[in-house]
Design a protein around this motif. Structure first.
Motif, short mmCIF file in Angstrom:
data_model
loop_
_atom_site.label_atom_id
_atom_site.label_comp_id
_atom_site.label_asym_id
_atom_site.label_seq_id
_atom_site.Cartn_x
_atom_site.Cartn_y
_atom_site.Cartn_z
N LEU A 80 0.83 -1.20 0.00
CA LEU A 80 0.00 0.00 0.00
C LEU A 80 0.87 1.26 0.00
CD1 LEU A 80 -2.70 1.43 0.11
CD2 LEU A 80 -2.69 1.14 2.61
N SER A 81 1.90 1.29 0.84
CA SER A 81 2.76 2.48 0.88
C SER A 81 3.54 2.63 -0.43
CB SER A 81 3.71 2.39 2.07
OG SER A 81 4.57 1.26 1.96
N SER A 82 3.94 1.53 -1.04
CA SER A 82 4.65 1.60 -2.32
C SER A 82 3.77 2.17 -3.41
CB SER A 82 5.14 0.21 -2.73
OG SER A 82 6.08 -0.30 -1.82
N LEU A 83 2.56 1.66 -3.52
CA LEU A 83 1.64 2.14 -4.56
C LEU A 83 1.21 3.57 -4.29
CD1 LEU A 83 -0.54 -1.03 -5.23
CD2 LEU A 83 1.38 -0.16 -6.55
N SER A 84 1.05 3.93 -3.02
CA SER A 84 0.69 5.31 -2.68
C SER A 84 1.80 6.26 -3.12
CB SER A 84 0.44 5.45 -1.18
OG SER A 84 -0.64 4.63 -0.77
N ALA A 85 3.06 5.87 -2.88
CA ALA A 85 4.19 6.70 -3.29
C ALA A 85 4.27 6.80 -4.81
CB ALA A 85 5.49 6.13 -2.72
N VAL A 122 12.08 8.48 -6.53
CA VAL A 122 11.20 7.58 -5.77
C VAL A 122 10.65 6.49 -6.69
CG1 VAL A 122 9.01 7.43 -4.52
CG2 VAL A 122 10.62 9.27 -3.99
N ILE A 123 10.20 6.89 -7.88
CA ILE A 123 9.68 5.92 -8.84
C ILE A 123 10.76 4.91 -9.22
CG2 ILE A 123 8.87 5.64 -11.22
CD1 ILE A 123 7.42 8.33 -10.91
N ASP A 124 11.97 5.40 -9.45
CA ASP A 124 13.07 4.52 -9.87
C ASP A 124 13.32 3.43 -8.84
OD1 ASP A 124 15.13 3.52 -11.34
OD2 ASP A 124 16.50 5.20 -11.03
N THR A 125 13.39 3.82 -7.58
CA THR A 125 13.67 2.84 -6.52
C THR A 125 12.50 1.87 -6.33
OG1 THR A 125 15.14 4.39 -5.38
CG2 THR A 125 14.25 2.56 -4.08
N ILE A 126 11.29 2.42 -6.19
CA ILE A 126 10.14 1.56 -5.88
C ILE A 126 9.80 0.65 -7.04
CG2 ILE A 126 7.67 1.57 -5.37
CD1 ILE A 126 8.09 4.00 -3.67
N LEU A 236 -3.60 3.90 -9.49
CA LEU A 236 -4.79 3.90 -8.64
C LEU A 236 -5.65 2.67 -8.90
CD1 LEU A 236 -6.25 5.61 -6.51
CD2 LEU A 236 -7.50 6.72 -8.36
N ALA A 237 -5.76 2.28 -10.17
CA ALA A 237 -6.52 1.07 -10.50
C ALA A 237 -5.89 -0.16 -9.88
CB ALA A 237 -6.61 0.91 -12.03
N LEU A 238 -4.55 -0.20 -9.82
CA LEU A 238 -3.87 -1.33 -9.19
C LEU A 238 -4.14 -1.37 -7.68
CD1 LEU A 238 -1.97 -3.74 -9.41
CD2 LEU A 238 -0.03 -2.14 -9.20
N VAL A 239 -4.25 -0.21 -7.06
CA VAL A 239 -4.57 -0.16 -5.63
C VAL A 239 -5.92 -0.83 -5.37
CG1 VAL A 239 -5.11 1.36 -3.69
CG2 VAL A 239 -3.18 1.90 -5.19
N PHE A 240 -6.91 -0.52 -6.20
CA PHE A 240 -8.22 -1.15 -6.05
C PHE A 240 -8.19 -2.62 -6.42
CE2 PHE A 240 -9.51 3.32 -6.25
CZ PHE A 240 -10.44 3.37 -5.24
N LEU A 244 -6.60 -2.86 -1.56
CA LEU A 244 -5.88 -2.19 -0.50
C LEU A 244 -6.65 -1.01 0.08
CD1 LEU A 244 -2.33 -2.19 -2.11
CD2 LEU A 244 -3.20 -3.71 -0.33
N VAL A 245 -7.72 -0.59 -0.61
CA VAL A 245 -8.59 0.46 -0.09
C VAL A 245 -10.03 -0.02 -0.22
CG1 VAL A 245 -7.01 2.32 -0.67
CG2 VAL A 245 -8.71 1.60 -2.34
#
Length: 497
Positions: A80-85, A122-126, A236-240, A244-245
């Protein structure tokens, strides 16, 4: 037992949405990486500043990209924190594209580019971390594809920008006349690409800072902002998709302890975090000294190779138009495009090669190829044709070093450490620092020192790789349950369900 190609396709179908989403966010990074060089003169007009002032925007982007790479791992503790970032970072990139045309002072533009650079880091690392978590020992193929999408974005961005670039001075002074002369803007744009040297060389170009601004580059940024909007939407679609929400009270958000086995498997790799996460006592407990040495060697290798990429892309134009080559400005300007096109093509081809051959074998061939190309460029330093051939081959050879090294290092460490964060941060640092170093050497020693610097650094990189192979053998002797010392002939992804 499945054949290797069937196994890879099975994994890809199982993680299709996640993989496509992570690939798309790297397309965002590619868009953001490549636009600054071509548009820098129009942004100078927009902010009505000098060339020396506008080149500091490069530094702001590169420095905060390094910061973002360093802290990106801190957001990767849970899915969740990864996708939020990722969602926040990709949305920030679209917003930055939107507000860049509104930045009429160089300080505001530098701040905007710094924010964009941090989001890119941030995108590169995550993105790298999440693919390693998903595929682990089978991640090499998917990491190659991930970095192909950076190249794809970097190819698309200049194509979007080019129709809106000024053909003449985009700040018309009050005393401007039809006979007023202006420098060759194409030559000046290519010179500014090597911004490590640009800070010393740009005073010879007397461009206006006061007058009527006539640039149309704003439209290019707004087009790229719209192009990038589907990316945060996909995140956002992947979060759903991962549940995760919650969309309603009847289906509460999943707690960590309630995650199903498939979601838990994605987060079972521990130790990924900040750049110094590999030094945590709970990670180091029971690990031999080679554990840390492998991190250091892997980081040093990508520091050098990504630094070579940045230096070559930044200064090959300056080298080509200087003695003894004295290549025409328009012809020399094609070298950078040839280099990035070959890097992108190389990453595409290594997607297929990486599941037929081991990462150590590919790395050996690539690093030896980089040394040979640089050596031949030194020998045939007066040949225009060979400079183009060498640029193309160099891009093909060096293109896959980072993803292959990332997959190999994580595999050696059995996915227990923060190798991904260390390597991503090292690569960003190398790209920034080696450009500054090579630019300084070119200023003091002449353009020929450009090839000499990259040749020496490529030899050092190969020596460090040999040392890494030896350290791997030593490390494997301390790990009774780990794989044997590296075998260059063994095919990767040997199957499994």
């Amino acid at each position: 037992m499945k054949r290797p190609d069937e196994h890879i396709w099975s994994l890809f179908r199982r993680h299709l949405q996640q993989t496509l989403t992570y690939w798309s966010v790297f397309f965002s990074v590619g868009l953001c990486v490549a636009f600054l060089g071509p548009t820098i003169l129009d942004l100078r007009c927009q902010t009505q500043c000098t060339l020396q002032q506008i080149t500091w925007v490069f530094f702001s982007q590169q420095f905060f990209l390094l910061v973002g790479s360093s802290v990106g791992g801190l957001f990767s503790k849970t899915l969740l924190s990864s996708l939020s970032a990722l969602f926040t970072s990709t949305l920030i990139i679209s917003l930055i594209f939107t507000i860049i045309p509104l930045c009429h002072h160089v300080i505001l533009l530098s701040i905007a580019m710094g924010v964009a650079g941090k989001a890119m880091g941030v995108i590169d690392t995550i993105g790298n971390l999440q693919l390693v978590k998903l595929y682990q020992k089978d991640s090499a193929v998917f990491l190659q594809a991930l970095h192909f999408f950076i190249g794809l974005g970097a190819l698309v961005s200049p194509l979007v920008v080019d129709p809106f670039l000024a053909d003449d001075s985009c700040v018309l002074s009050a005393n401007w006349t039809a006979n007023s002369s202006s420098p060759d803007l194409e030559h000046l744009r290519n010179t500014l690409a090597g911004h490590g040297a640009a800070l010393h060389n740009t005073s010879q170009y007397p461009l206006y800072t006061d007058g009527v601004v006539v640039t149309r580059v704003s439209y290019a940024f707004w087009i790229m902002a719209i192009m990038n909007l589907p990316v945060p939407t996909a995140v956002l679609a992947l979060v759903f998709h991962e549940r995760l929400v919650s969309c309603s009270r009847s289906s509460p958000p999943l707690l960590d302890k309630e995650l199903d086995s498939s979601t838990s498997a994605k987060d079972d790799v521990q130790g990924h975090g900040g750049v110094f996460d590999c030094c945590r006592p709970e990670i180091l407990r029971g690990q031999p000294a080679t554990f840390f040495v492998i991190h250091a060697l892997g980081g040093a290798i990508v520091f050098i190779t990504d630094g070579i990429i940045g230096s070559y892309a930044g200064f090959v134009y300056t080298y080509a138009v200087s003695p003894p080559l004295l290549m025409g400005h328009k012809t020399a300007g094609c070298l950078d495009s040839v280099f990035w096109a070959s890097v992108t093509a190389g990453r595409l081809s290594f997607i297929f090669l990486s599941y037929k051959y081991t990462a150590p074998l590919l790395l050996s061939i690539c690093l030896v190829g980089v040394i040979l190309v640089h050596s031949l460029l030194l020998i045939f330093y007066t040949s225009h044709v060979f400079l183009f051939i060498g640029t193309c081959v160099l891009g093909l050879c060096i293109s896959s070093v980072f993803p292959s090294m990332l997959a190999f290092t994580e595999d050696i460490l059995d996915y227990k450490g923060s190798a991904t964060t260390v390597l991503v941060t090292s690569a960003s640092t190398g790209e920034m620092m080696l450009q500054l170093l090579v630019g300084s050497v070119i200023q003091s020693k002449g353009s020929y020192s450009f090839l000499l610097c990259t040749t020496i650094t490529s030899c050092i990189g190969f020596f460090l790789f040999l040392l890494l192979l030896y350290t791997h053998c030593v490390h494997s002797n301390h790990q009774p349950d780990s794989s044997r010392c590296v075998d260059l002939k063994e095919q990767p992804n040997s199957g499994g369900s």
